[in-house]
Design a protein around this motif. Structure first.
Motif, PDB file in Angstrom:
ATOM      1  N   LEU A   4      35.924  47.702  38.162  1.00  0.00           N
ATOM      2  CA  LEU A   4      37.044  46.757  38.080  1.00  0.00           C
ATOM      3  C   LEU A   4      37.793  46.903  36.758  1.00  0.00           C
ATOM      4  CD1 LEU A   4      38.440  44.346  39.472  1.00  0.00           C
ATOM      5  CD2 LEU A   4      36.841  42.857  38.281  1.00  0.00           C
ATOM      6  N   TYR A   9      43.496  44.300  44.389  1.00  0.00           N
ATOM      7  CA  TYR A   9      43.706  43.210  43.432  1.00  0.00           C
ATOM      8  C   TYR A   9      44.923  43.488  42.551  1.00  0.00           C
ATOM      9  CZ  TYR A   9      43.097  39.858  39.747  1.00  0.00           C
ATOM     10  OH  TYR A   9      43.333  38.855  38.859  1.00  0.00           O
ATOM     11  N   ILE A  10      45.150  44.742  42.176  1.00  0.00           N
ATOM     12  CA  ILE A  10      46.295  45.033  41.308  1.00  0.00           C
ATOM     13  C   ILE A  10      47.541  45.343  42.127  1.00  0.00           C
ATOM     14  CG2 ILE A  10      44.829  45.845  39.410  1.00  0.00           C
ATOM     15  CD1 ILE A  10      45.842  48.694  40.126  1.00  0.00           C
ATOM     16  N   MET A  54      39.100  48.851  47.752  1.00  0.00           N
ATOM     17  CA  MET A  54      39.143  47.413  48.044  1.00  0.00           C
ATOM     18  C   MET A  54      39.496  46.623  46.782  1.00  0.00           C
ATOM     19  SD  MET A  54      35.861  45.114  49.012  1.00  0.00           S
ATOM     20  CE  MET A  54      35.109  45.686  47.491  1.00  0.00           C
ATOM     21  N   LEU A  55      38.885  46.993  45.640  1.00  0.00           N
ATOM     22  CA  LEU A  55      39.169  46.280  44.391  1.00  0.00           C
ATOM     23  C   LEU A  55      40.592  46.549  43.922  1.00  0.00           C
ATOM     24  CD1 LEU A  55      35.892  46.676  42.314  1.00  0.00           C
ATOM     25  CD2 LEU A  55      36.718  44.675  43.532  1.00  0.00           C
ATOM     26  N   ALA A  62      34.775  51.210  48.224  1.00  0.00           N
ATOM     27  CA  ALA A  62      34.608  49.926  47.530  1.00  0.00           C
ATOM     28  C   ALA A  62      35.660  49.754  46.446  1.00  0.00           C
ATOM     29  CB  ALA A  62      33.209  49.842  46.928  1.00  0.00           C
TER      30      ALA A  62
END
Lengths: 228, 221
Positions: free
Chosen positions: B75, B166-167, B162-163, B159
């Motif tokens: 992240l 967020y941006i 998927m994160l 994975a």
């Protein structure tokens, strides 16, 4: 770097929250993995099943697990408990196969000799089997430590306090120093705990210090291990 | 449990299956990012890993690099590159490539290393050049391990994609973060189910490829 000096309190708070989630998950995974691995080794079918399950579990991304767990635990979505439970599961997925392999590598003759010397099963496990499996267990634990410390940060997107919050806050407020601080501290914490595990291993297993002996069985799955 | 039913109702809603923000579109985006990340990383890591495995030089450095890379929080990289490069493909793809490299590197060098040294010596004694040894002996025999590295990298990148939602990037993670912003738990669950399903399908498919790739007559790696 003026951001760091102005926000030492926040950083310390998030660092502590981070440790409070990572440590229980690491310890639980290690302690629970031993009896599970022991049981699995005693039952061949269980061992195959567990290794397969562990491999699949590891393919599941962490965030969905953090989101689904509140449904089963009845916790709130922002509860650190979800993170600890999820990371314990991941830790087990890594540790059970490696503990099972470590215990299996202890030679049968040594165990029989211990029995012949009069060791009861319980004492034999603690004083012969576990110490001999020690170096391989330490190697497995090191992987768990590094992976757990890094995964705790993912809880940040849900608002669970940890160093991951520095990424979220830094991104939203456009502060590069905050994100960098989070990355450096997470990596440093992982390396520090890793070093502590190595040190603990040397103290507990003084005969194995220097070069840890390579696994004695044929390394059938070195690639898997290395790739992880 | 009622929320789980709501999540399945969300997934079953026919309006989610067509249009610009539909599940198939997000799924394809997710797959495309994964392919791009793993593909670029493989172009870099596989040749390097094969050379390290074949020559047995630089192994220590490779292992140390892979270990250090594993301590990097996903992240953190995603948000850092997001700030540096802004909206677009550069930030997420750079993060995917960096995170995919360790598994690919380890898979490639262990593919070479796992081959019995006597087999390699025999090939050399038969007059094979180093290139022939690599391409006709080491790669075919080590192929399952190489693919296992690709599998672990792919799962990791799924994975991370998927994160990266967020941006502001697409992919299935959008549903999770949209649900988070709207406090719409069933939508978050639905997004989670989709991502997990995708990760498991990719993992199982590549496990199958691993089996098929194992050369007949040789012990499985």
């Amino acid at each position: 770097m003026s951001w760091v000096s102005a926000n030492l309190d926040t950083i310390a708070e998030q660092l502590l929250a981070h440790i409070a989630q990572a440590l229980p998950a690491i310890v639980l995974a290690f302690v629970l993995a031993l009896p599970i691995a022991k049981l699995a080794n005693a039952r061949g079918w269980l061992r195959g099943g567990l290794t397969g399950t562990a491999g699949l579990l590891y393919a599941i991304p962490s965030l969905p697990l953090f989101i689904v767990l509140p449904l089963m635990l009845g916790t709130s979505i922002r509860s650190p408990v979800n993170i600890v439970v999820a990371l314990t599961i991941y830790g087990l997925a890594l540790m059970v196969p490696s503990a099972s392999e470590a215990l299996r590598a202890v030679s049968r003759e040594t165990l029989q000799a211990a029995t012949a010397q009069g060791y009861a099963p319980w004492a034999r496990f603690w004083r012969v089997e576990l110490p001999l499996a020690g170096p391989a267990l330490v190697a497995g634990l090191r992987v768990v430590v590094v992976s757990t410390v890094s995964l705790v940060t993912v809880g940040g997107v849900l608002g669970v306090p940890s160093l991951g919050m520095l990424f979220i806050d830094g991104f939203q407020r456009n502060i590069t120093a905050e994100i960098l601080t989070g990355i450096v501290l997470t990596a440093a914490l992982a390396l520090l705990l890793d070093a502590l595990v190595v040190l603990g291993g040397r103290l507990a297993l003084p005969w194995a210090s220097g070069r840890a002996p390579r696994r004695r069985t044929a390394p059938r799955d070195t690639g898997q291990e290395a790739a992880r | 449990m009622i929320q789980l039913l709501e999540a399945f109702a969300w997934l079953a809603d026919p309006t989610r299956w067509s249009g610009p923000d539909s599940i198939p579109v997000r799924l394809l985006e997710h797959l495309w990012y994964t392919l791009l990340g793993v593909g670029i990383a493989a172009l870099i890591a596989v040749p390097v890993g094969l050379v390290v495995g074949h020559t047995h030089r630089g192994r220590g450095l490779t292992v140390a690099l892979s270990g250090a890379a594993r301590a990097l929080p996903t992240l953190g990289l995603v948000t850092l590159f997001g700030l540096w490069f802004g909206i677009g493909l550069t930030a997420p793809v750079l993060a995917f490539v960096i995170l995919a490299i360790p598994s690919l590197l380890a898979g490639a060098y262990s593919a070479c290393e796992a081959v019995d040294a006597r087999t390699v010596d025999a090939a050399r004694a038969q007059g094979m050049t180093e290139w022939q040894i690599l391409t006709r002996v080491e790669i075919p025999l080590g192929l399952p391990l190489l693919i296992s590295g690709i599998r672990l990298a792919s799962v990791q990148v799924v994975a991370t994609v998927m994160l990266a939602s967020y941006i502001g990037n697409g992919g299935l993670g959008r549903y999770i973060f949209l649900g988070l912003n709207l406090s719409d738990y069933p939508q978050m669950l639905a997004g989670s189910i989709l991502v997990v399903a995708l990760a498991l399908v990719i993992d199982l498919a590549l496990r199958l490829v691993e089996r098929v790739a194992a050369p007949r007559g040789a012990a499985r790696g």
